[in-house]
Write an enzyme that holds these catalytic residues in place. Structure first.
Site, PDB file in Angstrom:
ATOM      1  N   SER A  71     -52.496-117.699  63.933  1.00 13.59           N
ATOM      2  CA  SER A  71     -52.894-118.491  62.719  1.00 13.59           C
ATOM      3  C   SER A  71     -52.842-118.007  61.326  1.00 13.59           C
ATOM      4  O   SER A  71     -52.524-117.492  61.031  1.00 13.59           O
ATOM      5  CB  SER A  71     -54.878-118.381  63.271  1.00 13.59           C
ATOM      6  OG  SER A  71     -54.758-117.439  62.771  1.00 13.59           O
ATOM      7  N   LYS A  72     -53.381-119.051  60.501  1.00 15.59           N
ATOM      8  CA  LYS A  72     -52.835-119.441  59.286  1.00 15.59           C
ATOM      9  C   LYS A  72     -53.599-117.755  59.131  1.00 15.59           C
ATOM     10  O   LYS A  72     -52.923-118.166  57.508  1.00 15.59           O
ATOM     11  CB  LYS A  72     -53.258-120.594  58.354  1.00 15.59           C
ATOM     12  CG  LYS A  72     -52.457-121.785  59.128  1.00 15.59           C
ATOM     13  CD  LYS A  72     -51.847-122.218  58.740  1.00 15.59           C
ATOM     14  CE  LYS A  72     -50.680-124.269  59.131  1.00 15.59           C
ATOM     15  NZ  LYS A  72     -51.994-124.532  59.815  1.00 15.59           N
TER      16      LYS A  72
END
Length: 491
Positions: free
Chosen positions: A267-268
């Site tokens: 994820s980010k």
RNA sequence: GGCCCGUUCGUCUAUCGGUUAGGACACCAGGUUUUCAACCUGGGAAGAGGGGUUCGACUCCCCUACGGGCUGCCA
């Protein structure tokens, strides 16, 4: 049962071909693979790896590798995202055959196929509204019943059809099972009664993904579908569409997804989910390809290999079945090896592309020449382009050299005195490592210090920083005049 | 909840019923060294748990645990 090579394919395969014949034909025809990303943001690193596998598989076999943009979701698709995909592919050197295809452009064809299925009796009009279905699901969830929706219109008499919008649903088999003969996962069986009649054409006339992929893959002649294993269950449903249309089912290979270093979904938060970020961090494309290829695929104990070798070795059998985590340390190590093994001119070219991509200032012609001259020694000590630039600083900057804090410490009074007497000894000797080496050693000895004590101030004078190539290499790259000038500046 | 997939050193993996379970990255110790990178030597480090099958299981089967995916008129 062997993991690979199970002889059966879908039991719903068309009548004209026995499963065995069908499998044989599929695997003998020229390979055509594709990558089909949806343009809903940046290009995910996982998508890049899937693209790489498809590219390697097709190109290694003289086949075709196609690119299709799955942009049927108009809300979430954007031209910028498509551009990011094209850019990412290009950076990684994954060239595709022909033009990138827009799935949306094929919408009429998709609708036509949906109606063909309708005409064949393989699909039916469903007048249930989304609200009705939603209400059913909520009630089912509340009562802990299956949320599988069985449309009441499946066997309805057309005479009873209302004059209302309808979706077209696949008339999926309700008994038996569908077997996916997957090259990575083996034979995976799904019970048909656990799969619902999926919608192939929405009530607004647009196709769903489940229909569009099959139609496009068939139309594009895709022989091998190599994709993330999040699509494994979809393969069963898609098989039904192939069978309904009497089309040949492609060879499936569902590869495990990749995760972040912590084992959690990428994820980010991990800082690097998009391929562009890797480019900006300065990893060379060859290193990325090597690392990504090795992540979840193996060829014995081979770790470092060229793209040519990967092309030659890549196969579906070598793909692992477990999810893999990203390991930046290993990525860096491999990148370092690739930088060291690169051709100087090619490396300079890629470095300039990195500079442009990361928004840094371009090289002047003079800098380019200096860099090329020093590349032989620079490339052996960098794992990424930023590192390479850091170590090339001495060649990139003009006088006066501004020493950083650490190297300034090497320029104390005593050291400066020692530097001051060095230029005269360099004035008319031949400018090669062979002659320079004894001169510096002698100079150190004459001053009663070890070579290390002499190298530090020279390094400070020539580069102004502590991480650099060897002092000999810097002198060679800089040339006699520049070297002497810098030594005098510092002294 | 249902269905499906997965599980070997910290990480990526080799092994395809018989190995002291190998390699790479990372890590630790020592060496080399002109900084950085590299290099040399050595070291610690793994079959999720439990049942089977078998003369013999990391390998085959089952159960459990954990992780993941699917379960949309998203892709």
């Amino acid at each position: 049962m062997p993991r690979h090579g199970a002889k059966h394919t879908s039991i719903l395969v068309s009548e004209r071909l026995t499963p065995a014949m069908s499998a044989a034909r599929r695997e003998d025809r020229p390979v055509v693979t594709r990558i089909a990303p949806s343009p809903t943001g940046y290009m995910h690193i996982g998508t890049a790896r899937t693209a790489l596998f498809n590219w390697l598989f097709a190109r290694g076999r003289g086949g075709k590798f196609l690119l299709r943009i799955e942009d049927t979701d108009r809300e979430r698709s954007s031209p910028e995202a498509t551009a990011a995909i094209l850019k990412g592919m290009t950076w990684l050197g994954l060239d595709w055959d022909g033009e990138a295809v827009s799935q949306f452009d094929q919408k009429d064809r998709h609708a036509a196929v949906a109606h063909e299925m309708l005409a064949k009796g393989a699909a039916y009009k469903c007048f249930s509204t989304q609200e009705e279905i939603e209400a059913f699901r909520q009630a089912a969830t509340a009562e802990k019943r299956s949320t599988l929706f069985h449309s009441p219109w499946r066997d309805a008499d057309p005479a009873t059809h209302p004059d209302a919008p309808y979706a077209i649903r696949m008339k999926a088999p309700q008994t038996g099972e569908t077997v996916i003969d997957d090259k990575v996962q083996g034979a995976v069986t799904f019970r048909n009664d656990l799969l619902d009649d999926m919608i192939v054409l929405r009530s607004d006339g647009t196709p769903t993904y489940m229909l569009a992929v099959v139609v496009d893959d068939h139309d594009m002649g895709v022989t091998h579908v190599i994709r993330g294993d999040d699509h494994l269950a979809n393969a069963a449903r898609q098989t039904m569409v192939y069978d309904a249309m009497g089309w040949q089912v492609p060879v499936w290979a569902h590869i495990p997804l990749i995760f972040g270093p912590d084992g959690k979904k990428l994820s980010k938060r991990h800082g690097a989910t998009g391929v562009e970020e890797y480019q900006i961090m300065g990893y060379p494309a060859a290193g990325m390809r090597n690392y990504l290829t090795r992540l979840g695929w193996s060829h014995g104990d081979d770790e470092f290999f060229t793209t040519g070798q990967a092309l030659e070795w890549f196969n579906l059998e070598g793909i692992g079945r477990a999810t893999a985590r990203l390991d930046f340390k290993k990525l860096e190590n491999l990148c370092g090896q690739h930088i060291a093994a690169s051709d100087d001119a090619a490396l300079l070219h890629e470095l300039e592309a990195f500079l442009a991509a990361s928004g840094k200032t371009k090289l002047t012609s003079a800098q380019r020449h200096k860099l090329l001259a020093g590349m032989y020694c620079l490339k052996e000590r960098a794992k990424t382009f930023p590192e390479l630039i850091e170590k090339a600083e001495f060649a990139l900057n003009d006088r006066p050299v501004l020493p950083d804090v650490a190297s300034a410490k090497s320029l104390d009074v005593v050291s400066r005195g020692i530097l001051e007497t060095l230029p005269p000894r360099l004035q008319s000797v031949s400018w090669t490592k062979q002659t320079l080496e004894p001169i510096l050693t002698e100079h150190a000895a004459a001053n009663g210090i070890g070579f290390g004590k002499l190298a530090a101030p020279i390094r400070a004078a020539l580069a102004g920083r502590s991480a650099t190539p060897s002092v000999y290499d810097m002198m060679l790259v800089l040339g006699r005049d520049e070297t002497i000038a810098r030594l005098q500046d510092a002294a």
